[in-house]
Design a protein around this motif. Structure first.
Motif, PDB file in Angstrom:
ATOM      1  N   VAL A  22      17.593  -1.843  12.130  1.00 44.39           N
ATOM      2  CA  VAL A  22      17.746  -2.014  10.689  1.00 44.39           C
ATOM      3  C   VAL A  22      16.460  -1.607   9.982  1.00 44.39           C
ATOM      4  CG1 VAL A  22      18.422  -3.608   8.847  1.00 44.39           C
ATOM      5  CG2 VAL A  22      19.147  -4.057  11.213  1.00 44.39           C
ATOM      6  N   THR A  23      16.636  -0.729   8.991  1.00 50.16           N
ATOM      7  CA  THR A  23      15.544  -0.368   8.090  1.00 50.16           C
ATOM      8  C   THR A  23      16.127  -0.419   6.680  1.00 50.16           C
ATOM      9  OG1 THR A  23      16.049   1.988   8.324  1.00 50.16           O
ATOM     10  CG2 THR A  23      14.310   1.091   9.755  1.00 50.16           C
ATOM     11  N   LEU A  24      15.297  -0.127   5.712  1.00 45.28           N
ATOM     12  CA  LEU A  24      15.758  -0.153   4.326  1.00 45.28           C
ATOM     13  C   LEU A  24      15.784   1.245   3.732  1.00 45.28           C
ATOM     14  CD1 LEU A  24      13.798  -3.226   2.895  1.00 45.28           C
ATOM     15  CD2 LEU A  24      16.113  -3.168   3.862  1.00 45.28           C
ATOM     16  N   VAL A  25      16.696   1.454   2.812  1.00 46.24           N
ATOM     17  CA  VAL A  25      16.704   2.651   1.973  1.00 46.24           C
ATOM     18  C   VAL A  25      15.783   2.278   0.816  1.00 46.24           C
ATOM     19  CG1 VAL A  25      18.132   4.148   0.545  1.00 46.24           C
ATOM     20  CG2 VAL A  25      19.082   3.152   2.657  1.00 46.24           C
ATOM     21  N   TRP A  26      14.538   2.729   0.880  1.00 43.95           N
ATOM     22  CA  TRP A  26      13.521   2.257  -0.055  1.00 43.95           C
ATOM     23  C   TRP A  26      12.668   3.437  -0.512  1.00 43.95           C
ATOM     24  CZ3 TRP A  26      14.330  -2.583  -1.452  1.00 43.95           C
ATOM     25  CH2 TRP A  26      13.390  -3.206  -2.268  1.00 43.95           C
ATOM     26  N   PRO A  27      13.096   4.124  -1.568  1.00 45.34           N
ATOM     27  CA  PRO A  27      12.349   5.295  -2.028  1.00 45.34           C
ATOM     28  C   PRO A  27      10.981   4.922  -2.587  1.00 45.34           C
ATOM     29  CG  PRO A  27      14.307   4.895  -3.393  1.00 45.34           C
ATOM     30  CD  PRO A  27      14.268   3.834  -2.346  1.00 45.34           C
ATOM     31  N   GLY A  28      10.127   5.899  -2.628  1.00 45.09           N
ATOM     32  CA  GLY A  28       8.794   5.692  -3.185  1.00 45.09           C
ATOM     33  C   GLY A  28       7.732   5.636  -2.107  1.00 45.09           C
ATOM     34  N   GLU A  29       6.500   5.542  -2.556  1.00 44.94           N
ATOM     35  CA  GLU A  29       5.357   5.572  -1.646  1.00 44.94           C
ATOM     36  C   GLU A  29       4.973   4.196  -1.118  1.00 44.94           C
ATOM     37  OE1 GLU A  29       2.801   7.379  -4.555  1.00 44.94           O
ATOM     38  OE2 GLU A  29       2.776   9.257  -3.411  1.00 44.94           O
ATOM     39  N   VAL A  30       5.427   3.129  -1.778  1.00 41.02           N
ATOM     40  CA  VAL A  30       5.111   1.767  -1.334  1.00 41.02           C
ATOM     41  C   VAL A  30       6.375   1.179  -0.720  1.00 41.02           C
ATOM     42  CG1 VAL A  30       4.265  -0.504  -2.014  1.00 41.02           C
ATOM     43  CG2 VAL A  30       3.367   1.536  -3.151  1.00 41.02           C
ATOM     44  N   LYS A  31       6.334   0.965   0.595  1.00 48.32           N
ATOM     45  CA  LYS A  31       7.529   0.543   1.334  1.00 48.32           C
ATOM     46  C   LYS A  31       7.495  -0.939   1.726  1.00 48.32           C
ATOM     47  CE  LYS A  31       8.919   4.931   1.966  1.00 48.32           C
ATOM     48  NZ  LYS A  31      10.062   5.448   1.255  1.00 48.32           N
ATOM     49  N   ASP A  32       6.299  -1.472   1.926  1.00 51.20           N
ATOM     50  CA  ASP A  32       6.156  -2.873   2.354  1.00 51.20           C
ATOM     51  C   ASP A  32       5.810  -3.731   1.144  1.00 51.20           C
ATOM     52  OD1 ASP A  32       5.877  -5.201   3.903  1.00 51.20           O
ATOM     53  OD2 ASP A  32       3.763  -4.773   4.304  1.00 51.20           O
TER      54      ASP A  32
ATOM     55  N   VAL B  85       0.836  -1.200   0.000  1.00 51.97           N
ATOM     56  CA  VAL B  85       0.000   0.000   0.000  1.00 51.97           C
ATOM     57  C   VAL B  85       0.869   1.247   0.000  1.00 51.97           C
ATOM     58  CG1 VAL B  85      -1.942  -1.123   1.170  1.00 51.97           C
ATOM     59  CG2 VAL B  85      -0.223   0.080   2.522  1.00 51.97           C
ATOM     60  N   LYS B  86       0.346   2.305  -0.589  1.00 52.23           N
ATOM     61  CA  LYS B  86       1.038   3.589  -0.563  1.00 52.23           C
ATOM     62  C   LYS B  86       0.953   4.150   0.854  1.00 52.23           C
ATOM     63  CE  LYS B  86       0.313   5.023  -5.335  1.00 52.23           C
ATOM     64  NZ  LYS B  86      -0.237   6.082  -6.203  1.00 52.23           N
ATOM     65  N   VAL B  87       2.062   4.755   1.278  1.00 52.60           N
ATOM     66  CA  VAL B  87       2.067   5.385   2.597  1.00 52.60           C
ATOM     67  C   VAL B  87       2.304   6.883   2.435  1.00 52.60           C
ATOM     68  CG1 VAL B  87       2.789   3.322   3.860  1.00 52.60           C
ATOM     69  CG2 VAL B  87       4.531   4.866   2.952  1.00 52.60           C
ATOM     70  N   THR B  88       1.833   7.629   3.412  1.00 53.23           N
ATOM     71  CA  THR B  88       2.000   9.080   3.397  1.00 53.23           C
ATOM     72  C   THR B  88       3.269   9.458   4.148  1.00 53.23           C
ATOM     73  OG1 THR B  88       0.784   9.369   5.460  1.00 53.23           O
ATOM     74  CG2 THR B  88      -0.518   9.380   3.410  1.00 53.23           C
ATOM     75  N   LEU B  89       3.708  10.683   3.941  1.00 60.69           N
ATOM     76  CA  LEU B  89       4.849  11.205   4.685  1.00 60.69           C
ATOM     77  C   LEU B  89       4.549  11.177   6.183  1.00 60.69           C
ATOM     78  CD1 LEU B  89       7.606  12.569   4.860  1.00 60.69           C
ATOM     79  CD2 LEU B  89       6.451  14.766   4.496  1.00 60.69           C
ATOM     80  N   GLU B  90       3.323  11.491   6.555  1.00 60.56           N
ATOM     81  CA  GLU B  90       2.934  11.474   7.969  1.00 60.56           C
ATOM     82  C   GLU B  90       3.105  10.073   8.567  1.00 60.56           C
ATOM     83  OE1 GLU B  90       1.031  12.895   5.528  1.00 60.56           O
ATOM     84  OE2 GLU B  90       1.463  14.984   6.081  1.00 60.56           O
ATOM     85  N   GLN B  91       2.734   9.042   7.810  1.00 57.34           N
ATOM     86  CA  GLN B  91       2.911   7.665   8.288  1.00 57.34           C
ATOM     87  C   GLN B  91       4.391   7.327   8.460  1.00 57.34           C
ATOM     88  OE1 GLN B  91       0.341   6.013   5.087  1.00 57.34           O
ATOM     89  NE2 GLN B  91      -0.449   4.659   6.695  1.00 57.34           N
TER      90      GLN B  91
END
Length: 179
Positions: free
Chosen positions: A40-50, A8-14
């Motif tokens: 640990v997190t990912l460098v994952w550009p864009g609106e869909v992160k999962d 799903v697309k996520v917002t900047l607020e999320q």
């Protein structure tokens, strides 16, 4: 992974709320024990992160970390893997000096084929987050143009399509070799 990615697309607020929640979790872990904390997190550009691909990349990060901790004979006291819509996350509590952990995690980020997609933060229970400059390591480079990554990110020097293409090439090449 058995669980399906949300896609799903996520917002900047999320994304910002997830960052705040992660910081609270990191602080709670530091408060609960005297061990170093690895986030640990990912460098994952864009609106869909999962995405399924993001989860595979995180699985490789966690396997690489487990192996490096095992090879250094450091005790993993606790581990947590989360799959929020804002992208996969992992927390580790490790019984080893934070500066030593930062050295090996910076090496992983710089040398593993997928390491450029990982953001591995290390926290010392006494002094907090260790940055690369604290261990005389250079700042991370952009995986497209090799300029300082933070400068490219801030200036939005590369389009989402360009970033997505670079990530696709990196991950396709890696996972094709794993078959």
């Amino acid at each position: 992974m058995m669980d399906k990615a949300s896609n799903v697309k996520v917002t900047l607020e999320q994304v910002l709320a997830a960052r705040e929640q992660r910081a609270r979790r990191q602080q709670a872990w530091l408060f609960q024990s005297e061990h170093s904390v690895v986030s640990v997190t990912l460098v994952w550009p864009g609106e869909v992160k999962d995405t399924g691909l993001a989860r595979r990349v995180m699985d490789v990060a966690n396997q690489a970390l487990a192996e490096v901790f095992r090879s250094h004979q450091w005790t993993v006291c606790r581990q947590q893997i989360l799959q929020p819509v804002t992208g996969p996350e992992a927390l580790w509590s490790v019984s080893a000096p934070a500066w030593m952990i930062k050295h090996v995690t910076a090496h992983l980020e710089d040398n593993h084929p997928l390491g450029r997609l990982w953001d591995i933060d290390v926290f010392c229970p006494k002094t907090g987050q260790l940055k690369r400059n604290a261990i005389q390591q250079p700042m991370r480079r952009c995986f497209i143009c090799q300029e300082p990554a933070h400068a490219c990110s801030r200036a939005r020097r590369h389009s989402r399509a360009e970033l997505a293409r670079a990530i696709e090439e990196l991950t396709d090449g890696y996972f094709a070799c794993q078959m």
